[in-house]
Every structure is written in structure tokens, then in C-alpha cells.
Scaffold this active site. Structure first.
Site, PDB file in Angstrom:
ATOM      1  N   SER A  33       0.928  -1.358  -0.189  1.00  0.00           N
ATOM      2  CA  SER A  33       0.117   0.070   0.348  1.00  0.00           C
ATOM      3  C   SER A  33       1.247   1.327  -0.622  1.00  0.00           C
ATOM      4  CB  SER A  33      -1.035   0.007   0.998  1.00  0.00           C
ATOM      5  OG  SER A  33      -1.545   0.685   1.377  1.00  0.00           O
ATOM      6  N   TYR A  92      -1.377   0.868  10.814  1.00  0.00           N
ATOM      7  CA  TYR A  92      -2.096  -0.588   9.924  1.00  0.00           C
ATOM      8  C   TYR A  92      -0.384  -0.128   8.838  1.00  0.00           C
ATOM      9  CZ  TYR A  92      -3.199  -0.818   5.044  1.00  0.00           C
ATOM     10  OH  TYR A  92      -3.309  -1.718   3.452  1.00  0.00           O
TER      11      TYR A  92
END
Ligand code: NAP
Length: 255
Positions: A142, A155
Site C-alpha cells: 500500500s 497499518y
């Protein structure tokens, strides 16, 4: 020139929704035989039916898989057998609390899934690829791994780990013929935000309002591109943003 993927066996984790489901459809369209895993088996069953409607000859196997469970990972890899493509897609974010207000169970869930799960699955599939002197591992990272943002420390750390693991694997696998890629999307409209907000659909909806986010099919198409490169090409890192997003925190929103 693109490689023909007809009959290449591809395992995808987290295939029951979003990017994983779209990647399954993309690879089926390219002729791959699919081995799909996720916890929601009924979703996989529905996806298999969709794929068969579009590609009646497609071979699609589905298996229950929680990547946080070592025994299930082993069963998945055993059932999958030799694969030419592994897409490590299963992943999630939980919450948007700052570290000072953070919850250990949420940190654990993200680390167990996004980092430990990816490592477990990769370790199970790599020996066969090394033995056969070829294969492609695609990690779904990501932009969060490139640029941390407030409320996303853990995250972001998991996706930075995916990036580090990808790079270390490239070194470790040098000379084996096995390639490793990291696809790093910006905002993609999937169930990701609903999962992050524990089912708060209205709040999740707001994340994607006022701009055109990426669609899961955009990421799937990119994955289709990099697994179909000739064997001597490794797309190590592919960053994919919506045009209206310039960083994890910079969006052009019209509403
Ligand atoms: P999604 O629609 O929520 O899909 C997530 C998938 O991961 C589901 O199929 C889910 O299946 C699976 N999954 C979650 N935990 C799992 C576990 N323990 N074991 C097996 N499967 C598990 O979200 P998505 O956006 O497609 O996310 C896919 C990947 O893209 C993730 O790694 C995410 O971090 C990454 N990503 C997303 C975005 C975004 O903006 N959406 C941006 C960059 C990267 P089950 O619940 O059925 O197990």
C-alpha cells in the site's frame, strides 16, 4: 511481450472481496487456473459462480483460509499444490486511533494478518517455486507503506513491512528464477474502510466521496500486467494512485 498465462495455476489469498476477487476475475480471464482462499467461504462460492458465468471453462478451487491460522495456511498450500503465481492479498486495517489511544488487539490483528500471514503463506509456497526454478509472488502492499499518516501507525507499519519483506526476498531469491513484486495502491473503493470502521458503512462511504478512487479492477489489471511480463522482468514495486490523490493525505475532493 506478454507471457501466455493459459493453464498457469494461481493462488490468491483474501479472494472473497475487493482487490482479491477482482484479481481472481482478471487472472481467470487470462486463462489461469485459480486456487482461492478467504475466511468467508460463501463469498468464494459466489465468486466462483460469477467467474464460471464469464468463463465456463475456468478451473476455480476454493478453500477456507484464515492467514492468521498456521494450520489453515498449511492446509491451503497442500490443497493448492504447485502454483506459478501467488498473490498475497489478504489484509486489513482496524481503527484510526492514534498510538496513544491504541488497542493492542487491533494492532495484533493487523500484524498477524498483514505481516505474519503473508510470511507464513510465502514460506509455504516458495520451496516449490525455487525447486521449479520459477514463479511470481505478488504482495499487495500500500502507499501506506511509503508514507505513514496519523491514525494509521500500525497499518502503515505492516505495509512498510511488506515492502521490506519484498526487497529482502528479491535478494534472497536472486538466481532462483522466482520473482517478487509489491503492488502499492492508494485509495481503492472496496470493503476496506467498512472493515476498518467495523461495519460503519456511512462512515466508510465518506472516505470515497468527492473524488474518483481506484476500483479493485484497476489494481487487478495492474497485477495481471506484472504477472504476465516475460520471465526476465520483475516489476519490483508498482505504485498506483487515483489521479485525485497525490499522497496518503493529499486528495482533491469536490464535495
Ligand atoms: P476488502 O474488500 O476488505 O478485502 C480484504 C480481503 O482480505 C477479503 O477477501 C478478506 O476475506 C481478506 N482477509 C482479511 N483478513 C483475512 C485473513 N485473516 N485470512 C484470509 N483472508 C483475509 O479490502 P481490499 O481493499 O480489497 O484489501 C485487499 C488488500 O489491499 C489488503 O491487503 C489491503 O491492505 C490492500 N490495500 C487496500 C487499499 C484500499 O484503499 N482499499 C489500498 C492499498 C492496499 P475474508 O474476510 O473473507 O477472510
Amino acid at each position: 511481450m506478454a507471457r501466455d498465462l493459459q493453464g498457469v495455476r494461481a493462488a490468491i489469498t483474501g479472494a472473497s472481496a475487493g482487490i482479491g476477487a477482482a484479481t481472481a476475475a482478471e487472472l481467470a480471464a487470462r486463462g489461469c487456473d485459480l486456487v482461492l482462499g478467504a475466511r468467508r467461504f460463501e463469498r468464494l462460492d459466489a465468486l466462483r459462480a460469477d467467474i464460471h458465468r464469464a468463463h465456463p471453462d475456468a478451473k476455480v478451487e476454493i478453500h477456507p483460509l484464515d492467514v492468521a491460522d498456521a494450520a489453515q495456511c498449511e492446509a491451503f498450500a497442500r490443497a493448492a499444490g504447485p502454483v506459478g503465481i501467488l498473490v498475497n492479498n489478504a489484509g486489513l486495517a482496524r481503527g484510526t486511533d492514534k498510538v496513544v489511544d491504541g488497542h493492542e488487539h487491533e494492532w495484533r490483528e493487523m500484524i498477524e494478518t498483514n505481516v505474519m500471514g503473508l510470511l507464513r503463506i510465502t514460506r509455504l509456497f516458495l520451496p516449490g517455486m525455487i525447486e521449479r526454478r520459477g514463479g511470481t509472488v505478488v504482495n499487495v502492499g500500500s502507499v501506506a507503506g511509503l508514507e505513514p499518516y496519523p491514525g494509521g501507525a500500525v497499518y502503515c507499519a505492516t505495509k512498510a513491512s511488506v515492502r521490506s519483506i519484498t526487497k529482502a526476498l528479491r535478494h534472497e531469491l536472486l538466481g532462483t528464477g522466482v520473482r517478487v513484486c509489491n503492488v502499492e495502491p492508494g485509495a481503492v473503493q472496496t470493503e476496506f474502510s467498512e472493515v476498518r470502521f467495523r461495519g460503519d458503512a456511512a462512515r466508510a462511504e465518506k472516505v470515497y466521496q468527492g473524488f474518483q478512487p481506484l476500483l479493485p479492477e484497476d489494481v487487478a489489471e495492474a497485477i495481471g500486467f506484472l504477472v504476465s511480463r516475460p520471465a526476465h522482468v520483475d516489476v519490483e514495486e508498482l505504485v498506483l494512485y487515483p489521479t485525485a490523490q497525490a499522497s496518503t493525505m493529499a486528495f482533491h475532493k469536490t464535495a
